[in-house]
Design a protein around this motif. Structure first.
Motif, PDB file in Angstrom:
ATOM      1  N   ILE A  51       0.611  -0.764  -0.159  1.00 15.54           N
ATOM      2  CA  ILE A  51      -0.062  -0.093   0.176  1.00 15.54           C
ATOM      3  C   ILE A  51       0.824   1.549  -0.324  1.00 15.54           C
ATOM      4  N   LEU A  52       0.623   1.935  -1.120  1.00 12.70           N
ATOM      5  CA  LEU A  52       1.414   3.228  -0.959  1.00 12.70           C
ATOM      6  C   LEU A  52       0.266   4.504  -0.509  1.00 12.70           C
ATOM      7  N   HIS A  53       0.638   4.952   0.352  1.00  7.48           N
ATOM      8  CA  HIS A  53      -0.035   6.153   1.450  1.00  7.48           C
ATOM      9  C   HIS A  53       0.822   7.865   1.124  1.00  7.48           C
ATOM     10  N   GLY A  54      -0.347   8.644   1.591  1.00  7.90           N
ATOM     11  CA  GLY A  54       1.335   9.770   2.184  1.00  7.90           C
ATOM     12  C   GLY A  54       1.164   9.857   3.149  1.00  7.90           C
ATOM     13  N   VAL A  55       1.622  10.035   3.964  1.00  7.33           N
ATOM     14  CA  VAL A  55       1.975   9.951   5.789  1.00  7.33           C
ATOM     15  C   VAL A  55       1.221  10.883   5.709  1.00  7.33           C
ATOM     16  N   HIS A  56       0.830  12.676   6.169  1.00 11.61           N
ATOM     17  CA  HIS A  56       0.246  13.359   5.946  1.00 11.61           C
ATOM     18  C   HIS A  56      -0.842  13.297   5.187  1.00 11.61           C
ATOM     19  N   GLY A  57      -1.076  12.225   4.924  1.00 11.47           N
ATOM     20  CA  GLY A  57      -2.543  12.340   4.856  1.00 11.47           C
ATOM     21  C   GLY A  57      -2.876  12.406   2.972  1.00 11.47           C
ATOM     22  N   LEU A  58      -1.632  13.946   2.670  1.00 11.44           N
ATOM     23  CA  LEU A  58      -1.589  14.027   1.379  1.00 11.44           C
ATOM     24  C   LEU A  58      -1.060  12.418   0.358  1.00 11.44           C
ATOM     25  N   PHE A  59      -1.574  12.430  -0.659  1.00 18.15           N
ATOM     26  CA  PHE A  59      -0.812  11.113  -1.267  1.00 18.15           C
ATOM     27  C   PHE A  59       0.400  11.847  -2.012  1.00 18.15           C
ATOM     28  N   CYS A  60       0.297  12.332  -3.549  1.00 19.58           N
ATOM     29  CA  CYS A  60       1.628  12.398  -4.055  1.00 19.58           C
ATOM     30  C   CYS A  60       0.382  14.408  -4.744  1.00 19.58           C
ATOM     31  N   ALA A  61       1.714  15.213  -5.279  1.00 19.38           N
ATOM     32  CA  ALA A  61       1.429  16.927  -6.224  1.00 19.38           C
ATOM     33  C   ALA A  61       1.719  16.410  -6.952  1.00 19.38           C
ATOM     34  N   GLY A  62       2.373  15.515  -7.238  1.00 21.99           N
ATOM     35  CA  GLY A  62       3.650  15.322  -8.758  1.00 21.99           C
ATOM     36  C   GLY A  62       4.959  15.188  -8.365  1.00 21.99           C
ATOM     37  N   ALA A  63       4.982  15.899  -9.916  1.00 17.73           N
ATOM     38  CA  ALA A  63       7.225  15.483 -10.622  1.00 17.73           C
ATOM     39  C   ALA A  63       7.762  17.504  -9.338  1.00 17.73           C
ATOM     40  N   ASP A  64       8.743  16.754  -9.535  1.00 21.36           N
ATOM     41  CA  ASP A  64      10.002  18.517  -8.155  1.00 21.36           C
ATOM     42  C   ASP A  64       9.543  19.226  -9.729  1.00 21.36           C
ATOM     43  N   ILE A  65       8.644  20.261 -10.190  1.00 21.20           N
ATOM     44  CA  ILE A  65       8.910  20.629 -11.086  1.00 21.20           C
ATOM     45  C   ILE A  65      10.323  21.782 -11.504  1.00 21.20           C
ATOM     46  N   ALA A  66      11.115  21.857  -9.476  1.00 17.89           N
ATOM     47  CA  ALA A  66      12.275  22.481 -10.044  1.00 17.89           C
ATOM     48  C   ALA A  66      13.401  21.826 -10.858  1.00 17.89           C
ATOM     49  N   GLU A  67      13.545  20.499 -10.709  1.00 21.93           N
ATOM     50  CA  GLU A  67      14.144  19.667 -11.510  1.00 21.93           C
ATOM     51  C   GLU A  67      13.493  19.342 -13.613  1.00 21.93           C
ATOM     52  N   PHE A  68      12.688  20.119 -14.104  1.00 29.19           N
ATOM     53  CA  PHE A  68      12.274  19.646 -15.403  1.00 29.19           C
ATOM     54  C   PHE A  68      13.420  20.704 -15.701  1.00 29.19           C
ATOM     55  N   GLY A  69      13.967  20.851 -16.616  1.00 20.22           N
ATOM     56  CA  GLY A  69      15.292  21.167 -17.288  1.00 20.22           C
ATOM     57  C   GLY A  69      16.380  20.793 -17.100  1.00 20.22           C
ATOM     58  N   THR A  70      16.623  20.279 -16.234  1.00 22.37           N
ATOM     59  CA  THR A  70      17.782  19.626 -15.496  1.00 22.37           C
ATOM     60  C   THR A  70      18.483  18.616 -15.263  1.00 22.37           C
ATOM     61  N   ASP A  71      19.741  18.065 -15.720  1.00 25.36           N
ATOM     62  CA  ASP A  71      19.862  16.641 -15.922  1.00 25.36           C
ATOM     63  C   ASP A  71      19.284  15.915 -14.760  1.00 25.36           C
ATOM     64  N   ALA A  72      18.646  16.388 -13.010  1.00 29.07           N
ATOM     65  CA  ALA A  72      18.104  15.912 -12.221  1.00 29.07           C
ATOM     66  C   ALA A  72      17.049  15.151 -12.593  1.00 29.07           C
TER      67      ALA A  72
END
Length: 703
Positions: A51-72
């Motif tokens: 079971i995958l879940h969010g520890v603090h209630g929220l599941f996941c709001a998506g990718a880390d946008i700060a990484e877009f356009g970078t090697d990460a």
């Protein structure tokens, strides 16, 4: 295990909790942690389900946008590879979705075999809003789950759907009774699957996603949408990815999706939209205002003036559940204002956006009055009276007498000196500018004008209340026109001057809309009202920067009672909603050119582009240098959200960076040289622009 993951084994199930506040963004470190936990669970013979879940209630709001356009962004393990591995685990994997599963978060859930959500959960693939497409299986797994047409509509809209709609679509298998019981119900679901020896993944609901669609569905869809998409790349790439899901195997489709995602990510359009995403988050940060500064309480608001602007301002607050006293001088004007507000709400009822009960609840929060004494208990007062300094100062002097200590006193002026208004009363520290854009109940932008004496907690409180009423607040210092209207001055000046030099209103407007602006400068002025703009100029002649050529066209049209759309004639002729070029305007420009000694010539589109937009950019850079704007990205937000500058260009400052600061400077210097005395007078490069180019800088920043 990891500080990003909570892992525990309960009743034969591995509970893998995502723990990267605030939104469990899927950074490279997070992907490593999730994959490691899943591999551990897959290898553990005691684990029968995951079971995958969010520890603090929220599941996941998506990718880390700060990484877009970078090697990460694609550093191992990439998100597509991580999700592919999760989808291959030979045990049931359940996504327990709390609060949000957006973008990469929903793609993570789609990689799981089973999904359960809390009732208040919102799910969606909003990548389109950043000029992107889902790049980790969203365009391939979703259509195999809910069909191609439903998936296409959901992805292109960027819409977030609630849990029940997600269940009806087929995205969720179950909806938990409440948020608190989500994990317990997910575990119960897991026990059922284990007891039934359920497969790791159920059979695809739509193995042939387009089986119920005509063969020419995608070609016809593209043809119908082209006029709406205009220059936008992302919708075309989304459609291609969905078409691939219908024609290719999952493995082939995922490869095609990844290639299309990388094309979108590398585009200037996505770079611009991601710039704006971060700009909005940065706009609320004011360097000298601590985040923990105590705020003033805003429980009741008063608005002075029940006209179009005042009524729209009042609607913002009652929409947020805040009581509003609406003051007018005469009962007839007050009645008209209240009636117009009700009519606005009734339109929303007809469109299905509000219920009659909601309208009545909002109207009950609105109190009309003719007596300033009724504003005595207001925490925030906003004047929206005629744009004339003497009138506004008189209003503020009355407020100074009747309002309680600590009440915030705001002016909705679009160009007047907020400091002059503040200094006319005994409590200038309580005064601030709140420049709403018309229609105020619709337009998202709010220029928050900080006066020299404005108290820090007044500024911080207004920024917070702006967010509460759904506005995008951008801080400006005090100057004529603040950020937006001050930049409008040279932009408009060049457009008017070009008419005198030989261009037509339609040619100028077509160049500007061709770049992507919602409206050209002359169609915009016809909409705003040639008479309104004339009266504003008259009220601000001493404060505004203008020359004879800038004013003469507008002044002459006003004298001819060509007020724009409202009178059927302005820079254009209007037949109903149809706009037509008018030879009389060209003849007027020719006459004025002769009187002013301006030579007329053929003007090419590039000159129109450069003169209008480079002077707009130049003024923005000057505003940044003067400290009127806190940051270049704030200027971009103002012009995109208040003046129709295309978001795909990222705003005028970002656009300048894409053109190249050296090219902008060279263009300004060229016209300074070529346009004679006019060029010498007006084409003065902002000193900051010259310093940036001399230092080899590619981004606009104060230094």
């Amino acid at each position: 295990m990891s500080d990003l993951i909570h892992y525990c084994l309960e009743d034969g199930m591995a509970l893998i909790g995502l723990c990267r506040p605030p939104v469990n963004a899927l950074s490279q470190r997070m992907r490593v942690a999730i994959l490691s936990a899943c591999e551990r669970a897959a290898a553990d013979t005691e684990v029968k389900a995951i079971i995958l879940h969010g520890v603090h209630g929220l599941f996941c709001a998506g990718a880390d946008i700060a990484e877009f356009g970078t090697d990460a962004a694609f550093a191992e393990p990439s998100l597509p590879d991580t999700l592919m591995r999760i989808s291959e685990i030979d045990k049931p994997v359940i996504a327990a979705i709390g609060k949000l599963a957006l973008g990469g978060g929903l793609e993570l859930a789609l990689a799981c075999g089973y999904r359960i959500g809390e009732p208040g959960a919102r799910l969606g693939l909003p990548e389109i809003n950043l000029g992107l497409i889902p790049g980790a299986g969203g365009t391939q797994r979703l259509p195999r789950l809910i069909g191609a047409e439903s998936a296409l509509n959901l992805i292109l809209s960027g819409e977030q759907v609630d849990a029940e709609r997600a269940r009806l679509l087929g995205i969720l298998d179950r909806v938990a009774d409440n948020a608190e019981s989500l994990l317990d119900e997910a575990q119960a679901y897991g026990r059922e699957l284990i007891g039934a020896a359920a497969p790791a993944r159920p059979a695809e609901q739509c193995p042939k996603p387009a089986s119920d669609l005509p063969e020419d569905f995608f070609s016809r869809f593209r043809e119908s949408q082209e006029p709406l998409w205009k220059k936008r790349l992302a919708p075309r790439l989304v459609t291609s990815a969905l078409e691939a899901a219908c024609l290719l195997t999952l493995k082939e489709g995922l490869a095609r999706e990844l290639a299309l995602f990388q094309q979108a990510e590398a585009s200037t359009q996505s770079q611009a939209l991601r710039h704006l995403f971060f700009a909005e988050r940065e706009a609320g940060r004011i360097p000298d205002i601590p985040a923990d500064l105590p705020l003033r309480s805003i429980r009741k608001v008063a608005v002075i003036g029940a006209g179009t602007m005042g009524g729209g301002i009042a609607m913002n607050f009652v929409n947020a559940g805040i009581p509003v006293a609406l003051l007018e001088q005469q009962s007839a004007a007050l009645d008209r204002g209240l009636t117009q507000i009700r009519n606005n709400y009734e339109i929303s009822v007809k469109r299905g956006k509000l219920t009659t009960a909601q309208v009545e609840a909002r109207m009950e929060l609105l109190y009309g009055t003719l007596d300033y004494a009724d504003l005595a208990d207001a925490d925030l007062v906003i004047e929206a009276v005629f744009e004339k300094m003497e009138i506004k100062q008189q209003v503020f002097q009355t407020l100074d007498q009747v309002c309680k200590p600590g009440a915030i006193l705001a002016t909705n002026t679009s160009s007047l000196d907020v400091d002059a208004i503040a200094m006319s009363i005994s409590r200038p520290q309580d005064v601030i500018g709140l420049h709403f854009f018309s229609p105020a109940n619709v337009m998202r932008l709010l220029e928050v004008v900080r006066g020299k004496a404005t108290a820090p907690d007044v500024l911080a409180t207004t920024m917070q209340i702006a967010k509460r009423i759904g506005k995008l607040a951008v801080v400006s210092g005090v100057c004529f026109g603040f950020i937006g209207n001050r930049m409008l001055e040279p932009y408009s000046r060049e457009a008017h001057r070009l008419l005198l030099e030989g261009a037509t209103p339609a040619q100028v407007d077509q160049v500007l809309t061709g770049v992507g602006l919602n409206m050209g400068i002359f169609s915009m002025q016809d909409l705003a009202g040639v008479d309104v703009l004339y009266l504003i100029r008259q009220a601000n002649r001493t404060a505004s920067v203008h020359d004879e050529s800038y004013c003469r066209m507008g002044d002459e049209l006003y004298a001819l009672q060509r007020y724009g759309q409202k009178s059927g004639r302005g820079f254009y002729r209007y037949e109903g909603r149809d706009r037509r070029e008018d030879p009389e305007v060209v003849a007027l420009a020719e006459r004025l050119s002769s009187e002013l000694g301006i030579s007329r010539r053929a003007i090419d589109d590039q000159e129109i582009h450069d003169r209008c937009l480079f002077m707009l950019i130049n003024e923005g850079i000057q505003l940044l240098d003067e400290g009127i704007a806190l940051r270049a990205s704030d200027i971009d937000l103002v012009w995109i959200n208040g003046y129709g500058f295309p978001a795909l260009l990222g705003g005028p400052m970002h656009y300048a960076e894409q053109i190249g600061l050296a090219s902008v400077l060279a263009g300004i210097q060229r016209y300074r040289s070529e346009l004679g005395a006019y060029g010498e007078m007006w084409f003065k490069p902002a000193p900051l622009l010259e310093r940036l180019v001399a230092a080899g800088k590619t981004h606009i920043e104060r230094f």
